[in-house]
Scaffold this motif. Structure first.
Motif, PDB file in Angstrom:
ATOM      1  N   SER A  64       0.856  -1.186   0.000  1.00 17.46           N
ATOM      2  CA  SER A  64       0.000   0.000   0.000  1.00 17.46           C
ATOM      3  C   SER A  64       0.897   1.243   0.000  1.00 17.46           C
ATOM      4  O   SER A  64       2.110   1.146   0.167  1.00 17.46           O
ATOM      5  CB  SER A  64      -0.912  -0.001   1.226  1.00 17.46           C
ATOM      6  OG  SER A  64      -0.161   0.228   2.396  1.00 17.46           O
ATOM      7  N   ARG A  65       0.287   2.388  -0.175  1.00 18.38           N
ATOM      8  CA  ARG A  65       1.068   3.629  -0.246  1.00 18.38           C
ATOM      9  C   ARG A  65       1.536   4.130   1.116  1.00 18.38           C
ATOM     10  O   ARG A  65       2.466   4.914   1.185  1.00 18.38           O
ATOM     11  CB  ARG A  65       0.261   4.713  -0.943  1.00 18.38           C
ATOM     12  CG  ARG A  65       0.090   4.421  -2.421  1.00 18.38           C
ATOM     13  CD  ARG A  65      -0.490   5.627  -3.100  1.00 18.38           C
ATOM     14  NE  ARG A  65      -0.867   5.320  -4.467  1.00 18.38           N
ATOM     15  CZ  ARG A  65      -1.277   6.220  -5.320  1.00 18.38           C
ATOM     16  NH1 ARG A  65      -1.391   7.470  -4.951  1.00 18.38           N
ATOM     17  NH2 ARG A  65      -1.595   5.886  -6.544  1.00 18.38           N
ATOM     18  N   SER A  66       0.889   3.696   2.181  1.00 22.18           N
ATOM     19  CA  SER A  66       1.241   4.203   3.515  1.00 22.18           C
ATOM     20  C   SER A  66       2.701   3.920   3.890  1.00 22.18           C
ATOM     21  O   SER A  66       3.443   4.852   4.223  1.00 22.18           O
ATOM     22  CB  SER A  66       0.304   3.606   4.548  1.00 22.18           C
ATOM     23  OG  SER A  66      -0.181   4.584   5.387  1.00 22.18           O
ATOM     24  N   PRO A  67       3.162   2.665   3.855  1.00 23.39           N
ATOM     25  CA  PRO A  67       4.575   2.429   4.176  1.00 23.39           C
ATOM     26  C   PRO A  67       5.514   3.064   3.151  1.00 23.39           C
ATOM     27  O   PRO A  67       6.626   3.469   3.486  1.00 23.39           O
ATOM     28  CB  PRO A  67       4.710   0.911   4.185  1.00 23.39           C
ATOM     29  CG  PRO A  67       3.528   0.394   3.460  1.00 23.39           C
ATOM     30  CD  PRO A  67       2.454   1.424   3.610  1.00 23.39           C
ATOM     31  N   LEU A  68       5.048   3.192   1.913  1.00 23.77           N
ATOM     32  CA  LEU A  68       5.855   3.831   0.877  1.00 23.77           C
ATOM     33  C   LEU A  68       6.077   5.301   1.214  1.00 23.77           C
ATOM     34  O   LEU A  68       7.193   5.811   1.105  1.00 23.77           O
ATOM     35  CB  LEU A  68       5.171   3.682  -0.482  1.00 23.77           C
ATOM     36  CG  LEU A  68       5.818   4.416  -1.649  1.00 23.77           C
ATOM     37  CD1 LEU A  68       7.264   3.973  -1.844  1.00 23.77           C
ATOM     38  CD2 LEU A  68       5.019   4.189  -2.915  1.00 23.77           C
ATOM     39  N   ARG A  69       5.027   5.981   1.641  1.00 21.03           N
ATOM     40  CA  ARG A  69       5.162   7.398   1.991  1.00 21.03           C
ATOM     41  C   ARG A  69       6.111   7.595   3.167  1.00 21.03           C
ATOM     42  O   ARG A  69       6.895   8.543   3.185  1.00 21.03           O
ATOM     43  CB  ARG A  69       3.790   7.988   2.288  1.00 21.03           C
ATOM     44  CG  ARG A  69       2.972   8.166   1.029  1.00 21.03           C
ATOM     45  CD  ARG A  69       1.625   8.781   1.309  1.00 21.03           C
ATOM     46  NE  ARG A  69       0.883   8.896   0.059  1.00 21.03           N
ATOM     47  CZ  ARG A  69      -0.393   8.586  -0.077  1.00 21.03           C
ATOM     48  NH1 ARG A  69      -1.087   8.154   0.961  1.00 21.03           N
ATOM     49  NH2 ARG A  69      -0.983   8.720  -1.240  1.00 21.03           N
ATOM     50  N   GLU A  70       6.038   6.690   4.153  1.00 22.66           N
ATOM     51  CA  GLU A  70       6.961   6.776   5.289  1.00 22.66           C
ATOM     52  C   GLU A  70       8.405   6.573   4.830  1.00 22.66           C
ATOM     53  O   GLU A  70       9.316   7.269   5.287  1.00 22.66           O
ATOM     54  CB  GLU A  70       6.589   5.750   6.348  1.00 22.66           C
ATOM     55  CG  GLU A  70       5.316   6.093   7.090  1.00 22.66           C
ATOM     56  CD  GLU A  70       5.009   5.102   8.188  1.00 22.66           C
ATOM     57  OE1 GLU A  70       5.915   4.787   8.979  1.00 22.66           O
ATOM     58  OE2 GLU A  70       3.851   4.635   8.244  1.00 22.66           O
ATOM     59  N   ALA A  71       8.604   5.627   3.915  1.00 23.20           N
ATOM     60  CA  ALA A  71       9.946   5.371   3.392  1.00 23.20           C
ATOM     61  C   ALA A  71      10.456   6.575   2.603  1.00 23.20           C
ATOM     62  O   ALA A  71      11.625   6.951   2.715  1.00 23.20           O
ATOM     63  CB  ALA A  71       9.939   4.119   2.510  1.00 23.20           C
ATOM     64  N   LEU A  72       9.590   7.206   1.816  1.00 22.83           N
ATOM     65  CA  LEU A  72       9.988   8.386   1.043  1.00 22.83           C
ATOM     66  C   LEU A  72      10.367   9.544   1.969  1.00 22.83           C
ATOM     67  O   LEU A  72      11.330  10.264   1.698  1.00 22.83           O
ATOM     68  CB  LEU A  72       8.870   8.807   0.085  1.00 22.83           C
ATOM     69  CG  LEU A  72       8.608   7.866  -1.093  1.00 22.83           C
ATOM     70  CD1 LEU A  72       7.366   8.313  -1.861  1.00 22.83           C
ATOM     71  CD2 LEU A  72       9.805   7.759  -2.006  1.00 22.83           C
ATOM     72  N   THR A  73       9.640   9.699   3.053  1.00 24.00           N
ATOM     73  CA  THR A  73       9.973  10.748   4.026  1.00 24.00           C
ATOM     74  C   THR A  73      11.356  10.498   4.613  1.00 24.00           C
ATOM     75  O   THR A  73      12.164  11.426   4.752  1.00 24.00           O
ATOM     76  CB  THR A  73       8.912  10.808   5.138  1.00 24.00           C
ATOM     77  OG1 THR A  73       7.656  11.169   4.539  1.00 24.00           O
ATOM     78  CG2 THR A  73       9.276  11.822   6.209  1.00 24.00           C
ATOM     79  N   ARG A  74      11.640   9.255   4.925  1.00 21.20           N
ATOM     80  CA  ARG A  74      12.960   8.914   5.476  1.00 21.20           C
ATOM     81  C   ARG A  74      14.076   9.183   4.453  1.00 21.20           C
ATOM     82  O   ARG A  74      15.139   9.699   4.801  1.00 21.20           O
ATOM     83  CB  ARG A  74      12.953   7.451   5.905  1.00 21.20           C
ATOM     84  CG  ARG A  74      14.153   7.056   6.699  1.00 21.20           C
ATOM     85  CD  ARG A  74      13.933   5.706   7.322  1.00 21.20           C
ATOM     86  NE  ARG A  74      15.206   5.143   7.744  1.00 21.20           N
ATOM     87  CZ  ARG A  74      15.392   3.892   8.072  1.00 21.20           C
ATOM     88  NH1 ARG A  74      14.383   3.041   8.070  1.00 21.20           N
ATOM     89  NH2 ARG A  74      16.578   3.453   8.418  1.00 21.20           N
TER      90      ARG A  74
END
Length: 114
Positions: A64-74
């Motif tokens: 899903s996009r949720s863990p992806l967005r967290e990874a992009l923020t990191r």
């Protein structure tokens, strides 16, 4: 049947060539997604200046996009990418830690020196 759709592409491919390979042990955690994206940036799979498209990455990794967005923020905090509102995330050109860095100019998508 050879497993090809009517257009000659493998069934279910949607005509896209995924940049990010699904992991043998699928990870949906932000840390796992971060490691996959970081490796792709550092090994050149996603070139400097390249755009990271959430929908494509999520589909490629089967997440899903949720863990992806967290990874992009990191990755942004680490200086490997820059997120530009309404334009997306882009891989930073130049040295990510210290030294000179470039940024992406969204209206023209050209590289501008800071």
């Amino acid at each position: 049947m050879t497993g090809l759709s009517g257009n000659g592409r493998p069934k279910g491919s949607g005509g896209m060539n995924p940049k990010f390979k699904r992991l043998e042990q699928r990870t949906t955690t932000p840390d796992g997604v971060y490691r996959v994206l970081r490796a792709a940036i550092l090994d050149g799979t996603v070139p400097a200046g390249g755009q990271l498209r959430e929908a494509h990455i999520a589909a490629d990794l089967g997440i899903s996009r949720s863990p992806l967005r967290e990874a992009l923020t990191r990755l942004e905090e680490e200086g490997l990418i820059v997120k530009i509102p309404f334009h997306g995330a882009f891989v930073v050109e130049g040295e990510p830690s210290g030294g000179r860095r470039d940024r992406i100019d969204p209206p023209t998508c050209r590289t501008v020196r800071r």
